[in-house]
Design a protein around this motif. Structure first.
Motif, PDB file in Angstrom:
ATOM      1  N   TYR A  78       0.876  -1.174   0.000  1.00 50.15           N
ATOM      2  CA  TYR A  78       0.000   0.000   0.000  1.00 50.15           C
ATOM      3  C   TYR A  78       0.907   1.217   0.000  1.00 50.15           C
ATOM      4  O   TYR A  78       1.885   1.277   0.753  1.00 50.15           O
ATOM      5  N   CYS A 110       1.194   5.509   0.092  1.00 57.91           N
ATOM      6  CA  CYS A 110       0.480   6.747   0.393  1.00 57.91           C
ATOM      7  C   CYS A 110       1.437   7.783   0.976  1.00 57.91           C
ATOM      8  O   CYS A 110       2.553   7.475   1.373  1.00 57.91           O
ATOM      9  N   LEU A 136      -5.400  -0.959   6.975  1.00 57.28           N
ATOM     10  CA  LEU A 136      -4.384  -1.551   6.113  1.00 57.28           C
ATOM     11  C   LEU A 136      -4.426  -3.082   6.186  1.00 57.28           C
ATOM     12  O   LEU A 136      -4.339  -3.763   5.155  1.00 57.28           O
ATOM     13  N   LEU A 154      -7.125  -4.733   4.091  1.00 60.80           N
ATOM     14  CA  LEU A 154      -6.811  -4.857   2.670  1.00 60.80           C
ATOM     15  C   LEU A 154      -5.791  -5.950   2.395  1.00 60.80           C
ATOM     16  O   LEU A 154      -5.479  -6.232   1.241  1.00 60.80           O
ATOM     17  N   THR A 207      -2.614  -5.750   3.587  1.00 58.08           N
ATOM     18  CA  THR A 207      -1.322  -5.081   3.425  1.00 58.08           C
ATOM     19  C   THR A 207      -0.240  -5.758   4.256  1.00 58.08           C
ATOM     20  O   THR A 207      -0.419  -6.010   5.452  1.00 58.08           O
ATOM     21  N   LEU A 254       3.996  -1.325   3.653  1.00 57.13           N
ATOM     22  CA  LEU A 254       3.470   0.041   3.576  1.00 57.13           C
ATOM     23  C   LEU A 254       4.587   0.975   3.146  1.00 57.13           C
ATOM     24  O   LEU A 254       5.623   1.083   3.812  1.00 57.13           O
ATOM     25  N   TYR A 256       2.408  -2.204 -10.413  1.00 60.68           N
ATOM     26  CA  TYR A 256       1.505  -1.129 -10.012  1.00 60.68           C
ATOM     27  C   TYR A 256       0.744  -0.604 -11.216  1.00 60.68           C
ATOM     28  O   TYR A 256       1.167  -0.748 -12.356  1.00 60.68           O
ATOM     29  N   LEU A 260      -0.736  -1.102  -4.198  1.00 57.42           N
ATOM     30  CA  LEU A 260      -2.022  -0.409  -4.301  1.00 57.42           C
ATOM     31  C   LEU A 260      -1.810   1.038  -3.901  1.00 57.42           C
ATOM     32  O   LEU A 260      -1.381   1.330  -2.779  1.00 57.42           O
ATOM     33  N   TYR A 261      -2.091   1.947  -4.817  1.00 59.35           N
ATOM     34  CA  TYR A 261      -1.910   3.369  -4.527  1.00 59.35           C
ATOM     35  C   TYR A 261      -3.135   3.891  -3.794  1.00 59.35           C
ATOM     36  O   TYR A 261      -4.275   3.625  -4.202  1.00 59.35           O
ATOM     37  N   MET A 262      -2.905   4.627  -2.711  1.00 61.18           N
ATOM     38  CA  MET A 262      -3.979   5.097  -1.835  1.00 61.18           C
ATOM     39  C   MET A 262      -5.145   5.729  -2.600  1.00 61.18           C
ATOM     40  O   MET A 262      -4.946   6.602  -3.434  1.00 61.18           O
ATOM     41  N   GLU A 269      -8.485   1.873  -4.075  1.00 61.60           N
ATOM     42  CA  GLU A 269      -9.417   0.877  -3.537  1.00 61.60           C
ATOM     43  C   GLU A 269     -10.804   1.455  -3.330  1.00 61.60           C
ATOM     44  O   GLU A 269     -11.769   0.713  -3.114  1.00 61.60           O
ATOM     45  N   HIS A 318     -13.722  -1.384  -3.428  1.00 65.86           N
ATOM     46  CA  HIS A 318     -13.016  -1.968  -2.278  1.00 65.86           C
ATOM     47  C   HIS A 318     -13.190  -3.480  -2.260  1.00 65.86           C
ATOM     48  O   HIS A 318     -12.241  -4.234  -1.983  1.00 65.86           O
TER      49      HIS A 318
END
Length: 650
Positions: free
Chosen positions: A102, A104, A123, A126, A128, A131, A395, A499-501, A504, A550
């Motif tokens: 993830y 962000c 997180l 999901l 994750t 991070l 990504y 996963l880019y913030m 989702e 999501h």
């Protein structure tokens, strides 16, 4: 006493580490024997990396790095030493099918580092395990290239918290099975960094940390072959500084001073910084702008071989003193150059552990725009195999713009013109091409080459914004299918998906950046929104936009974890099918082969049954739906933007 080596011979790093331990009266400390064992294992990489760059005159640097190793290890907290043991027993911790990333900005996600701690459950929900918090080390005040103009590597941005807060966050993440990644900017420092300040004050030692020229003669020679990274607002690669009385190399912006990596002092400084950050609990360092480190006249000063020797040495320092730390190369370069950052030949598996698969990202968007997978297959076929101990970071979107890295030869091989295709993609993703549902914005248009890059959130580029604006439920369904297909490729390709913030939740372009003076001139902030936590509550509503997306992302992660064939040691084999709109990907694994099919068009498509490869004549199951794919008359039938992950039914 320090070991003595014959002239031209390489000192044994383990002996140097032993000597440094003895000098610090630490030879009998708990764990010292393990440290020496690691020095015997990775010491040859350290020595070879340094010698590849500095030649026979490098023994002094090797000795200094051995001392950095010992000092860093002595400062390492006990909890992190225990983590080192766990990671040494499972060195593929970032390669497994359970690995999910993830990405962000801490402030955009939760305000502060302490705020991030409060959202760890989100997180975990999901899936994750990794991070990446975007630039958080203290930058210069004012314009700072999104945080990449670092003024102090040993401090955190004051608005985010302190280095103690970062250490506390890392501990909480570790307790929840999540590794922490931060950026280490290697190519340059802010003009306000203490090294640059000392250079401007006349200290010759620190002046030698930078590339400074008395007149334009040498810069002009270099400029003949140097590209411009930001032609709109930072043309050229050199900046005159009155205080230092010279032209300073500034590849990115006038306030970012390129470091002189041919200076052993710079290498030593960064070895120490690597271990300082590792000792704060950082698990992965994203090596920013790594391709630019070495300068060579007559070249574009990117991807020079010395870069890999430097990285090999720094990685060896980390492997000996803090072996749970890994490196991720931020090298957005051509395929032939990219694999070198993971290691080829004698460097195989001894450079970076992770690298961004920029080409996959570009080709996914290209295939969606054209409804054609042929260029994707052609481009990915040009990649040589990577070391089995490394992984791609896959990504769909990131904090940066999308540059259309389309190779002219690849385009020509399928009958396309590379220049025209790049222009088409730019027009398509700003919504200027007839029929395009995308809503992006051009970034850094280069009038000389016709190239432009694209900003925009994944959802807006996929057509969600257009569908919502027209209140068209059918178009929204297609846009979400498009986004699902794209992320299925990212999650299914192998490596560690990032996963880019906001993706989702299908977040759209955020134009509020125009109201912030520090951001208004950089439209990349349109896809760097603040997390709308009021909307996060809708993630469980199957009828809400946030809930629909999501659910897709969460499901992809859950299915991914169940498939051993998605371990990063396995290579993905892309293949053309009988239908150019459909991509086939096969992953061969001892636990069973996995075949993936992706329909990059908004229409129903058919392909010959042969696309199923090794599982063609068996009863197969699609793990993404739990059902059986539709097969008629020797063909597989695919719905619009279908994504299938197929194995033999057991």
């Amino acid at each position: 006493m320090s070991p003595v080596t014959p002239s031209g011979a390489r000192a044994d790093v383990a002996d140097l580490v032993a000597a440094a331990l003895a000098a610090r009266k630490a030879s009998t400390y708990p764990g010292a024997a393990d440290l020496l064992a690691r020095a015997r294992r990775w010491g040859p990489d350290l020595s070879a990396g340094v010698h590849a760059v500095f030649g026979p005159q490098s023994e002094g640097l090797v000795r200094r790095l051995a001392e950095v190793v010992v000092d860093g290890w002595l400062a390492r907290p006990e909890a992190l030493r225990e983590r080192d043991v766990d990671r040494l027993l499972r060195p593929d911790w970032f390669q497994g099918p359970d690995a999910l990333g993830y990405v962000c900005y801490a402030d955009r996600f939760a305000g502060t580092l302490a705020g991030v701690t409060e959202h760890v459950d989100y997180l975990r929900e999901l899936g994750t395990t990794y991070l990446h918090l975007m630039p958080l080390l203290a930058p210069r005040e004012g314009a700072n290239d999104g945080g990449y103009a670092v003024a102090d590597y040993r401090s955190v941005r004051s608005d985010l918290g302190t280095m103690d807060d970062l250490e506390k966050l890392a501990a909480v993440l570790h307790d929840n099975g999540i590794a922490l990644t931060i950026d280490l900017v290697l190519n340059h420092v802010a003009a306000e960094h203490e090294w640059a300040a000392a250079a401007r004050a006349g200290d010759p030692r620190y002046r030698a940390y930078f590339h400074v020229f008395d007149d334009r003669a040498e810069p002009d020679r270099f400029e003949r072959t140097l590209p411009e990274v930001f032609p709109d607002f930072a043309p050229g690669n050199f900046t005159w500084d009155d205080e230092i009385d010279g032209w300073v190399w500034t590849t990115f912006n006038s306030y970012q001073w390129d470091l002189n990596w041919s200076n052993p002092d710079v290498v030593t400084e960064f070895a120490d910084l690597v271990l300082f950050l590792a000792n704060k609990g950082v698990d992965c360092l994203r090596l920013d702008a790594i391709a630019f480190l070495w300068k060579r006249l007559g070249t574009n000063c990117q991807n020079q071989p010395e870069v890999h020797g430097i990285t090999r040495a720094l990685r060896a320092v980390a492997r000996i003193a803090a072996p749970s730390l890994v490196f991720k190369a931020e090298a957005i370069v051509a395929p032939g150059d990219l694999v070198k950052y993971l290691g080829v030949g004698e460097y195989a598996g001894s450079v970076s552990d992770l690298a961004y698969h920029n080409s996959l990202m570009v080709q996914i968007w290209s295939a969606l725009a054209t409804n054609d997978a042929r260029l994707l297959v052609r481009a990915l076929d040009s990649f040589p195999p990577k070391p089995t101990t490394t992984a791609w970071a896959t990504y769909l979107r990131c904090h940066d713009d999308i540059g259309w890295a389309i190779d002219d030869a690849d385009a020509a091989a399928i009958g396309w013109n590379g220049y025209d295709h790049r222009r088409f993609l730019s027009q398509w993703f700003v919504g200027a091409f007839p029929g395009s549902p995308a809503r992006g914005a051009e970034f850094q248009v280069n009038e000389a080459t016709g190239d432009s890059r694209i900003s925009g959130s994944a959802a807006s580029l996929a057509g969600v914004e257009t569908a919502l604006a027209s209140n068209d439920a059918a178009r929204l369904e297609i846009a979400l299918r498009r986004l699902r297909c794209a992320y299925a490729v990212v999650y299914g390709f192998g490596g560690i998906p990032l996963l880019y913030m906001g993706d989702e939740l299908a977040l759209l372009n955020d134009h509020s950046y125009l109201d912030e003076p520090a951001h208004a001139e950089d439209n990349r902030w349109m896809h760097r929104p603040k997390m709308p936590w009021d909307r996060v509550s809708r993630r469980t509503d199957p009828y809400a936009l946030e809930g629909r997306m999501h659910g897709v992302i969460k499901h992809l992660g859950e299915v991914r974890r169940s498939l051993p064939s998605l371990h990063a040691a396995v290579e993905s084999e892309t293949a053309l099918t009988s239908n150019p709109s459909v991509l086939a990907v096969q992953r061969r694994h001892a636990a069973g082969d996995l075949v993936q099919l992706y329909n990059f068009s908004g229409d129903w498509q058919r392909i010959d049954d042969s696309a199923l490869g090794s599982i063609r004549h068996t009863d197969v199951v699609d793990h993404l739906t739990g059902g059986t794919p539709l097969r008629e008359d020797g063909q597989v039938v695919l719905e619009p933007y279908a994504a299938l992950w197929l194995t033999t039914r057991t």
